[in-house]
Design a protein around this motif. Structure first.
Motif, PDB file in Angstrom:
ATOM      1  N   LYS A 167       0.633  -1.190  -0.155  1.00  0.00           N
ATOM      2  CA  LYS A 167      -0.429  -0.092  -0.204  1.00  0.00           C
ATOM      3  C   LYS A 167       0.997   0.817   0.463  1.00  0.00           C
ATOM      4  O   LYS A 167       1.612   1.228   0.638  1.00  0.00           O
ATOM      5  CB  LYS A 167      -0.364   0.298   1.574  1.00  0.00           C
ATOM      6  CG  LYS A 167      -1.220   0.999   1.967  1.00  0.00           C
ATOM      7  CD  LYS A 167      -2.868   1.049   3.104  1.00  0.00           C
ATOM      8  CE  LYS A 167      -2.804   2.363   3.579  1.00  0.00           C
ATOM      9  NZ  LYS A 167      -4.096   2.113   4.429  1.00  0.00           N
ATOM     10  N   LEU A 168       0.850   2.269  -0.575  1.00  0.00           N
ATOM     11  CA  LEU A 168       1.863   3.464  -1.129  1.00  0.00           C
ATOM     12  C   LEU A 168       0.723   4.542  -0.792  1.00  0.00           C
ATOM     13  O   LEU A 168      -0.205   4.344  -1.450  1.00  0.00           O
ATOM     14  CB  LEU A 168       1.620   3.325  -2.914  1.00  0.00           C
ATOM     15  CG  LEU A 168       2.190   2.385  -3.317  1.00  0.00           C
ATOM     16  CD1 LEU A 168       3.136   2.720  -4.804  1.00  0.00           C
ATOM     17  CD2 LEU A 168       3.970   1.833  -2.412  1.00  0.00           C
ATOM     18  N   LYS A 169       1.200   5.552  -0.235  1.00  0.00           N
ATOM     19  CA  LYS A 169       0.305   6.566   0.687  1.00  0.00           C
ATOM     20  C   LYS A 169       0.122   8.062  -0.006  1.00  0.00           C
ATOM     21  O   LYS A 169       1.837   7.360  -0.965  1.00  0.00           O
ATOM     22  CB  LYS A 169       1.061   7.043   1.692  1.00  0.00           C
ATOM     23  CG  LYS A 169       1.014   5.760   2.910  1.00  0.00           C
ATOM     24  CD  LYS A 169      -0.703   5.712   3.668  1.00  0.00           C
ATOM     25  CE  LYS A 169      -0.952   6.588   4.925  1.00  0.00           C
ATOM     26  NZ  LYS A 169      -2.684   5.730   4.645  1.00  0.00           N
ATOM     27  N   MET A 170      -0.394   8.107  -0.320  1.00  0.00           N
ATOM     28  CA  MET A 170      -0.544   9.704  -1.060  1.00  0.00           C
ATOM     29  C   MET A 170      -0.802  10.499  -0.626  1.00  0.00           C
ATOM     30  O   MET A 170      -1.122  10.809   0.514  1.00  0.00           O
ATOM     31  CB  MET A 170      -1.452   9.102  -2.608  1.00  0.00           C
ATOM     32  CG  MET A 170      -0.876   8.154  -3.707  1.00  0.00           C
ATOM     33  SD  MET A 170      -1.906   7.055  -4.743  1.00  0.00           S
ATOM     34  CE  MET A 170      -1.454   9.172  -5.700  1.00  0.00           C
ATOM     35  N   GLY A 171      -0.682  12.125  -1.350  1.00  0.00           N
ATOM     36  CA  GLY A 171      -1.506  12.805  -0.868  1.00  0.00           C
ATOM     37  C   GLY A 171      -0.262  14.046  -0.462  1.00  0.00           C
ATOM     38  O   GLY A 171      -0.886  14.832  -0.504  1.00  0.00           O
ATOM     39  N   ALA A 172       0.236  13.650  -0.420  1.00  0.00           N
ATOM     40  CA  ALA A 172       1.767  14.577   0.068  1.00  0.00           C
ATOM     41  C   ALA A 172       2.277  15.465  -1.408  1.00  0.00           C
ATOM     42  O   ALA A 172       3.044  16.364  -0.936  1.00  0.00           O
ATOM     43  CB  ALA A 172       2.472  13.589   0.565  1.00  0.00           C
ATOM     44  N   LEU A 173       2.021  15.194  -2.327  1.00  0.00           N
ATOM     45  CA  LEU A 173       2.408  15.681  -3.662  1.00  0.00           C
ATOM     46  C   LEU A 173       0.973  16.609  -4.055  1.00  0.00           C
ATOM     47  O   LEU A 173       0.414  15.771  -4.395  1.00  0.00           O
ATOM     48  CB  LEU A 173       3.015  14.913  -4.268  1.00  0.00           C
ATOM     49  CG  LEU A 173       4.871  14.330  -3.918  1.00  0.00           C
ATOM     50  CD1 LEU A 173       5.100  13.415  -4.599  1.00  0.00           C
ATOM     51  CD2 LEU A 173       5.884  15.695  -3.311  1.00  0.00           C
ATOM     52  N   PRO A 175      -1.377  16.535  -7.060  1.00  0.00           N
ATOM     53  CA  PRO A 175      -1.753  15.154  -7.651  1.00  0.00           C
ATOM     54  C   PRO A 175      -1.207  14.148  -8.809  1.00  0.00           C
ATOM     55  O   PRO A 175      -1.334  13.258  -8.873  1.00  0.00           O
ATOM     56  CB  PRO A 175      -3.647  14.871  -8.039  1.00  0.00           C
ATOM     57  CG  PRO A 175      -4.254  16.880  -6.746  1.00  0.00           C
ATOM     58  CD  PRO A 175      -2.175  17.267  -6.742  1.00  0.00           C
ATOM     59  N   ASP A 176      -0.726  15.509  -9.625  1.00  0.00           N
ATOM     60  CA  ASP A 176      -0.432  14.927 -11.296  1.00  0.00           C
ATOM     61  C   ASP A 176       0.969  14.106 -10.784  1.00  0.00           C
ATOM     62  O   ASP A 176       0.915  12.735 -11.566  1.00  0.00           O
ATOM     63  CB  ASP A 176      -0.158  16.137 -11.854  1.00  0.00           C
ATOM     64  CG  ASP A 176      -1.126  16.348 -13.102  1.00  0.00           C
ATOM     65  OD1 ASP A 176      -1.044  15.457 -13.628  1.00  0.00           O
ATOM     66  OD2 ASP A 176      -1.057  17.410 -13.620  1.00  0.00           O
ATOM     67  N   GLU A 177       1.540  14.421 -10.570  1.00  0.00           N
ATOM     68  CA  GLU A 177       2.710  14.554  -9.582  1.00  0.00           C
ATOM     69  C   GLU A 177       2.869  13.469  -9.301  1.00  0.00           C
ATOM     70  O   GLU A 177       3.672  11.884  -9.441  1.00  0.00           O
ATOM     71  CB  GLU A 177       3.561  15.787  -8.530  1.00  0.00           C
ATOM     72  CG  GLU A 177       4.784  15.301  -8.420  1.00  0.00           C
ATOM     73  CD  GLU A 177       6.440  16.162  -8.013  1.00  0.00           C
ATOM     74  OE1 GLU A 177       7.173  16.206  -7.660  1.00  0.00           O
ATOM     75  OE2 GLU A 177       5.264  17.621  -7.680  1.00  0.00           O
ATOM     76  N   ASP A 178       2.279  13.039  -8.157  1.00  0.00           N
ATOM     77  CA  ASP A 178       1.939  11.959  -7.162  1.00  0.00           C
ATOM     78  C   ASP A 178       1.234  10.952  -7.697  1.00  0.00           C
ATOM     79  O   ASP A 178       1.703   9.465  -7.697  1.00  0.00           O
ATOM     80  CB  ASP A 178       1.065  12.301  -6.008  1.00  0.00           C
ATOM     81  CG  ASP A 178       0.884  11.227  -5.007  1.00  0.00           C
ATOM     82  OD1 ASP A 178       1.924  10.963  -4.220  1.00  0.00           O
ATOM     83  OD2 ASP A 178      -0.126  11.650  -3.862  1.00  0.00           O
ATOM     84  N   THR A 179       0.520  10.551  -9.408  1.00  0.00           N
ATOM     85  CA  THR A 179      -0.152   9.829  -9.939  1.00  0.00           C
ATOM     86  C   THR A 179       1.568   9.048 -10.810  1.00  0.00           C
ATOM     87  O   THR A 179       1.393   8.188 -10.725  1.00  0.00           O
ATOM     88  CB  THR A 179      -1.305  10.776 -10.755  1.00  0.00           C
ATOM     89  OG1 THR A 179      -2.228  11.125  -9.357  1.00  0.00           O
ATOM     90  CG2 THR A 179      -1.642   9.744 -11.618  1.00  0.00           C
ATOM     91  N   ALA A 183       2.174   5.596 -10.643  1.00  0.00           N
ATOM     92  CA  ALA A 183       1.722   4.978 -11.653  1.00  0.00           C
ATOM     93  C   ALA A 183       3.235   4.562 -11.892  1.00  0.00           C
ATOM     94  O   ALA A 183       3.573   2.855 -12.575  1.00  0.00           O
ATOM     95  CB  ALA A 183       1.289   5.881 -13.085  1.00  0.00           C
ATOM     96  N   GLU A 184       4.562   4.879 -12.139  1.00  0.00           N
ATOM     97  CA  GLU A 184       5.495   4.507 -12.328  1.00  0.00           C
ATOM     98  C   GLU A 184       6.164   3.013 -11.760  1.00  0.00           C
ATOM     99  O   GLU A 184       6.590   2.407 -12.345  1.00  0.00           O
ATOM    100  CB  GLU A 184       6.732   4.937 -12.269  1.00  0.00           C
ATOM    101  CG  GLU A 184       7.898   4.897 -12.603  1.00  0.00           C
ATOM    102  CD  GLU A 184       9.764   6.324 -12.573  1.00  0.00           C
ATOM    103  OE1 GLU A 184       8.766   7.529 -12.363  1.00  0.00           O
ATOM    104  OE2 GLU A 184      10.565   6.062 -12.794  1.00  0.00           O
ATOM    105  N   ILE A 185       5.770   3.400 -10.169  1.00  0.00           N
ATOM    106  CA  ILE A 185       6.091   2.159  -9.279  1.00  0.00           C
ATOM    107  C   ILE A 185       4.984   1.106 -10.525  1.00  0.00           C
ATOM    108  O   ILE A 185       5.492  -0.001  -9.776  1.00  0.00           O
ATOM    109  CB  ILE A 185       5.789   2.583  -7.944  1.00  0.00           C
ATOM    110  CG1 ILE A 185       6.533   3.896  -7.299  1.00  0.00           C
ATOM    111  CG2 ILE A 185       5.550   1.872  -7.242  1.00  0.00           C
ATOM    112  CD1 ILE A 185       6.133   4.405  -5.847  1.00  0.00           C
TER     113      ILE A 185
END
Ligand code: MUC
Ligand code: MG
Length: 373
Positions: A167-173, A175-179, A183-185
């Motif tokens: 599970k990868l945490k998101m929301g710190a960056l 949204p475009d950059e975070d996505t 996606a790369e991972i």
């Protein structure tokens, strides 16, 4: 017959360092604070429970400091002098004295279960109706970190054979950059591991409608709580329109929340944390509601230490409705496990310990070492 009367309810705050910083959307944890609650009976039997939130009050408004005040000043006087097998009545009476404060109540609920089960010489899952399994699959969670760092950690975990889903945490960056990062991972791990994300309610509706499909296209298997917890109709729209498997977390903090989510078809899976819903009894109610509508359940965590994790493990092993694995990984994120015998993680799973109560024994020296003064 054992004397089940509660002699005392005590609490201490522990600060347990993590093996590496865990970056959430709005804060980075380097240690996990734990409120350790101890219920002692007149026979001298001690039961433990943990008051834990993920890294601080950003998640749901409670913190170990607020929980300590609530437990010591308001909950303990209602409990002392009652018998631990009066648990349903005690928990109902706590509602009359303190509204909400579910994380604090969960600590007390678990400590009462542990003291009761230890007094009877049975495991906590017996008090919950018995076990339907003796282990559960465990997902590993990674903080919001750069691609290379995440992939290094995931490769190490895959090699160890302990975890197959992440599970990868998101929301710190932004949204475009975070996505793009996620996606790369996900592409790098395609076919080798399941990748899930948790946005911790940081996106608005339009941002989520834009980016969730991109995550799905990149191979992300599950999207947890992209939008604010109270916007259940938005979660329902995302579930209908994006093709993602959606898991509700912040949206379900009570049985009534669960009812709203299943009524509106707002999620495919509910993340069930014994902490956020106020303990083991409330967890059973949430599970019953999810099952009645065919909604899956995931054994989720607030990053509990070994006592809280053992409590969640007894719960998920007694509840057949938890059919979507677990993320009961947090003891492995702590620099010290605090137990005389560690919890057993093997074959990608966490195994139910044997013995009375929660089946775990705290190491008093370790507890002393991490107690906040
Ligand atoms: C959450 O919101 O799910 C669980 C794992 C993790 O990294 O954070 C927690 C909280
Ligand atoms: Mg979550």
């Amino acid at each position: 017959m054992p004397d089940l009367t509660v002699r005392s309810v005590d609490s201490v705050i522990l600060d347990v360092p993590l093996i590496r910083p865990h970056k959430f959307a709005t804060t980075t944890a380097t240690a996990q604070p734990i409120l350790l609650v101890t219920v002692t009976t007149e026979d001298g039997v001690a039961g433990h429970g943990e008051g834990v939130v993920p890294g601080g009050p950003w998640w749901g408004g409670e913190s170990v400091e607020t929980m300590k005040a609530i437990v010591d000043r308001y909950l303990a006087p209602v409990i002392v002098g009652r018998r631990v097998n009066e648990l349903p009545g005690i928990m109902a009476d706590l509602e009359r004295v303190v509204a909400n404060a579910r994380f604090a109540k969960a600590a007390v609920d678990v400590a009462l279960h542990d003291a009761w089960a230890r007094s009877l010489g049975v495991p906590v899952h017996d008090l919950l109706g018995g076990a339907c399994r003796d282990s559960i699959e465990v997902t590993w969670a990674l903080g919001s970190a750069p691609v290379g760092e995440v992939l290094d950690e995931v490769e190490g975990k895959l090699e160890s054979g302990l975890h197959h889903s992440f599970k990868l945490k998101m929301g710190a960056l932004p949204p475009d950059e975070d996505t793009r990062r996620v996606a790369e991972i996900a592409r790098a791990l395609d076919g080798r591991a399941s990748v899930r994300v948790d946005v911790n309610a940081r996106w608005d509706r339009f941002t989520a409608l834009t980016h969730v499909p991109r995550l799905v296209e990149a191979g992300v298997d599950l999207v947890e709580q992209p939008t604010p917890g109270n916007q259940i109709e938005v979660l329902a729209e995302l579930t209908r329109r994006t093709g993602a498997t959606v898991m509700a977390d912040e949206s379900v903090c009570s049985p009534h929340d669960a009812l709203e989510v299943v009524r509106q078809g707002a999620a495919d899976v509910i993340a069930l944390k014994t902490t956020k819903v106020g303990g083991l009894r409330q967890s059973r109610e949430v599970a019953a509601i999810a099952k009645a509508q065919g909604v899956a359940l995931h054994g989720a965590t607030s990053l509990e230490g070994p006592v809280g994790t053992a409590a969640s493990l007894h719960f998920v092993c007694s509840e057949p409705g938890v059919n979507h694995g677990s993320e009961l990984f947090a003891p492995l994120l702590l620099a010290e496990e605090l137990l005389t015998e560690p919890l057993r993680y093997a074959d990608g799973r966490l195994h139910l310990p044997e013995g009375p109560g929660l089946g775990v024994e705290l190491d008093p020296d370790a507890v002393k070492r991490f107690t906040r003064t």
